[in-house]
Design a protein around this motif. Sequence first.
Motif, PDB file in Angstrom:
ATOM      1  N   ARG A 312       0.883  -1.155   0.000  1.00 51.79           N
ATOM      2  CA  ARG A 312       0.000   0.000   0.000  1.00 51.79           C
ATOM      3  C   ARG A 312       0.919   1.202   0.000  1.00 51.79           C
ATOM      4  NH1 ARG A 312      -2.251   1.266   4.692  1.00 51.79           N
ATOM      5  NH2 ARG A 312      -1.503  -0.546   5.818  1.00 51.79           N
ATOM      6  N   LYS A 317       4.243   2.713   5.349  1.00 53.80           N
ATOM      7  CA  LYS A 317       5.055   1.686   4.692  1.00 53.80           C
ATOM      8  C   LYS A 317       6.446   2.178   4.305  1.00 53.80           C
ATOM      9  CE  LYS A 317       1.780  -1.459   4.714  1.00 53.80           C
ATOM     10  NZ  LYS A 317       1.921  -2.735   5.422  1.00 53.80           N
ATOM     11  N   GLU A 366      -0.935  -0.382  -9.582  1.00 52.31           N
ATOM     12  CA  GLU A 366      -2.190  -1.127  -9.753  1.00 52.31           C
ATOM     13  C   GLU A 366      -2.286  -2.166  -8.654  1.00 52.31           C
ATOM     14  OE1 GLU A 366      -2.087  -3.943 -13.102  1.00 52.31           O
ATOM     15  OE2 GLU A 366       0.062  -3.637 -13.231  1.00 52.31           O
ATOM     16  N   PHE A 367      -3.489  -2.716  -8.469  1.00 56.35           N
ATOM     17  CA  PHE A 367      -3.628  -3.873  -7.580  1.00 56.35           C
ATOM     18  C   PHE A 367      -3.686  -5.090  -8.469  1.00 56.35           C
ATOM     19  CE2 PHE A 367      -5.083  -6.938  -4.631  1.00 56.35           C
ATOM     20  CZ  PHE A 367      -4.651  -6.485  -3.401  1.00 56.35           C
ATOM     21  N   ASN A 368      -2.642  -5.926  -8.416  1.00 55.30           N
ATOM     22  CA  ASN A 368      -2.535  -7.022  -9.369  1.00 55.30           C
ATOM     23  C   ASN A 368      -2.019  -8.261  -8.633  1.00 55.30           C
ATOM     24  OD1 ASN A 368      -1.675  -8.807 -11.360  1.00 55.30           O
ATOM     25  ND2 ASN A 368      -1.182  -7.146 -12.785  1.00 55.30           N
ATOM     26  N   LEU A 393       2.363  -9.287   5.997  1.00 54.55           N
ATOM     27  CA  LEU A 393       2.210 -10.605   5.386  1.00 54.55           C
ATOM     28  C   LEU A 393       3.279 -10.844   4.334  1.00 54.55           C
ATOM     29  CD1 LEU A 393      -1.675 -10.679   4.887  1.00 54.55           C
ATOM     30  CD2 LEU A 393      -0.323 -11.786   6.670  1.00 54.55           C
ATOM     31  N   ASN A 394       3.673  -9.768   3.670  1.00 48.77           N
ATOM     32  CA  ASN A 394       4.583  -9.951   2.539  1.00 48.77           C
ATOM     33  C   ASN A 394       5.907 -10.585   2.913  1.00 48.77           C
ATOM     34  OD1 ASN A 394       3.376  -9.181   0.069  1.00 48.77           O
ATOM     35  ND2 ASN A 394       3.211  -7.119   0.884  1.00 48.77           N
TER      36      ASN A 394
HETATM   37  P1  ADP Z   1      -1.301  -4.199   4.852  1.00 49.51           P
HETATM   38  O1  ADP Z   1      -2.413  -5.107   5.324  1.00 49.51           O
HETATM   39  O2  ADP Z   1      -0.824  -3.234   5.915  1.00 49.51           O
HETATM   40  O3  ADP Z   1      -1.601  -3.505   3.571  1.00 49.51           O
HETATM   41  P2  ADP Z   1       0.282  -6.628   4.645  1.00 49.51           P
HETATM   42  O4  ADP Z   1       1.701  -6.892   4.260  1.00 49.51           O
HETATM   43  O5  ADP Z   1      -0.157  -7.172   5.976  1.00 49.51           O
HETATM   44  O6  ADP Z   1       0.004  -5.079   4.541  1.00 49.51           O
HETATM   45  O7  ADP Z   1      -0.676  -7.284   3.555  1.00 49.51           O
HETATM   46  C1  ADP Z   1      -0.818  -6.777   2.281  1.00 49.51           C
HETATM   47  C2  ADP Z   1      -1.344  -7.842   1.343  1.00 49.51           C
HETATM   48  O8  ADP Z   1      -1.888  -7.224   0.182  1.00 49.51           O
HETATM   49  C3  ADP Z   1      -0.253  -8.758   0.841  1.00 49.51           C
HETATM   50  O9  ADP Z   1      -0.775 -10.037   0.597  1.00 49.51           O
HETATM   51  C4  ADP Z   1       0.188  -8.071  -0.466  1.00 49.51           C
HETATM   52  O10 ADP Z   1       0.787  -8.928  -1.394  1.00 49.51           O
HETATM   53  C5  ADP Z   1      -1.115  -7.559  -0.979  1.00 49.51           C
HETATM   54  N1  ADP Z   1      -0.966  -6.359  -1.823  1.00 49.51           N
HETATM   55  C6  ADP Z   1      -0.717  -5.098  -1.408  1.00 49.51           C
HETATM   56  N2  ADP Z   1      -0.679  -4.250  -2.472  1.00 49.51           N
HETATM   57  C7  ADP Z   1      -0.889  -5.000  -3.573  1.00 49.51           C
HETATM   58  C8  ADP Z   1      -0.975  -4.703  -4.985  1.00 49.51           C
HETATM   59  N3  ADP Z   1      -0.814  -3.479  -5.451  1.00 49.51           N
HETATM   60  N4  ADP Z   1      -1.222  -5.727  -5.833  1.00 49.51           N
HETATM   61  C9  ADP Z   1      -1.383  -6.977  -5.348  1.00 49.51           C
HETATM   62  N5  ADP Z   1      -1.324  -7.321  -4.048  1.00 49.51           N
HETATM   63  C10 ADP Z   1      -1.077  -6.343  -3.168  1.00 49.51           C
END
Ligand code: ADP
Length: 492
Positions: A312, A317, A366-368, A393-394
């Motif tokens: 995000r 972050k 983008e969200f992908n 989580l990442n």
């Molecule tokens: P938060 O919940 O604070 O955003 P986390 O690391 O706990 O951060 O979880 C984020 C989740 O969302 C992860 O699984 C990550 O891969 C996914 N994610 C975040 N941004 C994107 C994006 N632009 N495209 C795909 N997946 C995303």
Amino acid sequence: MELDSIQVLFATSEAIPFAKTGGLADVCGTLPRELRKLGVKTALILPEYRGIRERFSLKSTGIKISIPLFEDGEQVIKNGEIFYYEDEDTLAFFLRQDQFYLREYLYATPKGDYEDNALRFVFFSRGVVEFLCQQGFKPDIIHCNDWQTALIPVYLKTLYQEHPLLKGIRTVLTIHNLGYQGIFWKWDIKQIGLGWEYFTPEYLEYYGKVNFLKGGIVFADKITTVSPSYAQEIQTREFGQGLEGILKKRANDLLGILNGIDYSIWNPEADPKIPANYSANDLFGKRICKQELKKKLGLSREDKPLIGCISRLAYQKGVDLVCEAMEQIIRAGFQMIILGTGEEEYQKLLAEKGREFPGEVAVRIEFNDALAHQIEAGADIFLMPSRYEPCGLNQLISLKYGTVPVVRAVGGLKDTVEEFNPDSGTGTGFLFQKPETEDMLEALFRAKKIYQKPDLWQKLMLNGMAKDFSWEQSARTYLKLYQELLEKEAGG
Ligand code: ADP
């Protein structure tokens, strides 16, 4: 208490597969299912958003609820109805109220928060309590999540304290991110249905406003957050976001439990979204994933350590640190891929960086989900310079994919990544202390030094891949917490 007689109702504003804006949805979708595997009876309750009505065929329970609210200073009664969905491993209830929930987004449009969010989640929290007043199903525990459901413990210990059907129900409140508290103007104490005696610093008052999360922290029987370190950090001024005092007061009932990863979705051995599968026994596929990723995003073919970043785009972050250090990162011989959406300022800044370093930096705003899988598989290093991180989580996904995390030593990152020691060969990544570019760069340089020694690097990758952050472990810890809570109840 017998396991199969424990009933837990998860009250949440999002849960996969029904509605998702972030990690909260993953937890609330997965944890109840994992608990079921351990023999606990679980159910969910959510608002019925437009997307849910469109994608799921819900049935009515026939239960209707009415909640008094105020509109233009006049009392009005708002009605809702409880629907449900059931399959072999999910039972979910939904509160239907078209004025509040039949909308495209959960909390905000791209222009900002919905103006009636206080009412929407007063209605939801009180609606959950009313629902339980009306029907035979009495959970032992209501597991609330974040500010949107934090009023439930408040209601149980105030307005509904004497209700015979609610007697003995215990509450757990999980804080997924203290950055979001549900703070509204003081007159909303009336919408909640409480008198001014609760608008005091001991209860819901917060710098002249009403704070929903604070109410939950005061009244819940147990409070959890999503990593042990974050549970400690939020009791300090630096991370407590103004609630450190009240959290410290509840320290004996506050516990950090790490989130898990769903390895049926995140597993390089079986992931259908990546160009080649691989495992700890055969890492060859990871090289293909890297090549393909570089090709797809137009990076030069030269062999350089590839940094991935999926995030995000928010101040939390540390995206600004990445932008600031970009030139030095590239000059030091790294390549970088960034995937994210969020604040416009960062989107623009990152897009500029992509143009500044063609062939070396790829930016995708983008969200992908598929690309996220491909980056986790194809990158050598995963960078998370978070200012605070409840769990994250990442980095857990990265470990599983043999992608070495370089993270700030904070919250869940600190709890799940261990500094690599080249002498002993132990550790899974690299950590830095301060959210500053200098510290971050130094950690990246340490990583690069090891990257240049392929045997050591492979050892480091394998250490991470061997780690187990599955949900099962976390679910057992939650179960223990429920049992303690109920034993306490049984014993008075
Ligand atoms: P938060 O919940 O604070 O955003 P986390 O690391 O706990 O951060 O979880 C984020 C989740 O969302 C992860 O699984 C990550 O891969 C996914 N994610 C975040 N941004 C994107 C994006 N632009 N495209 C795909 N997946 C995303």
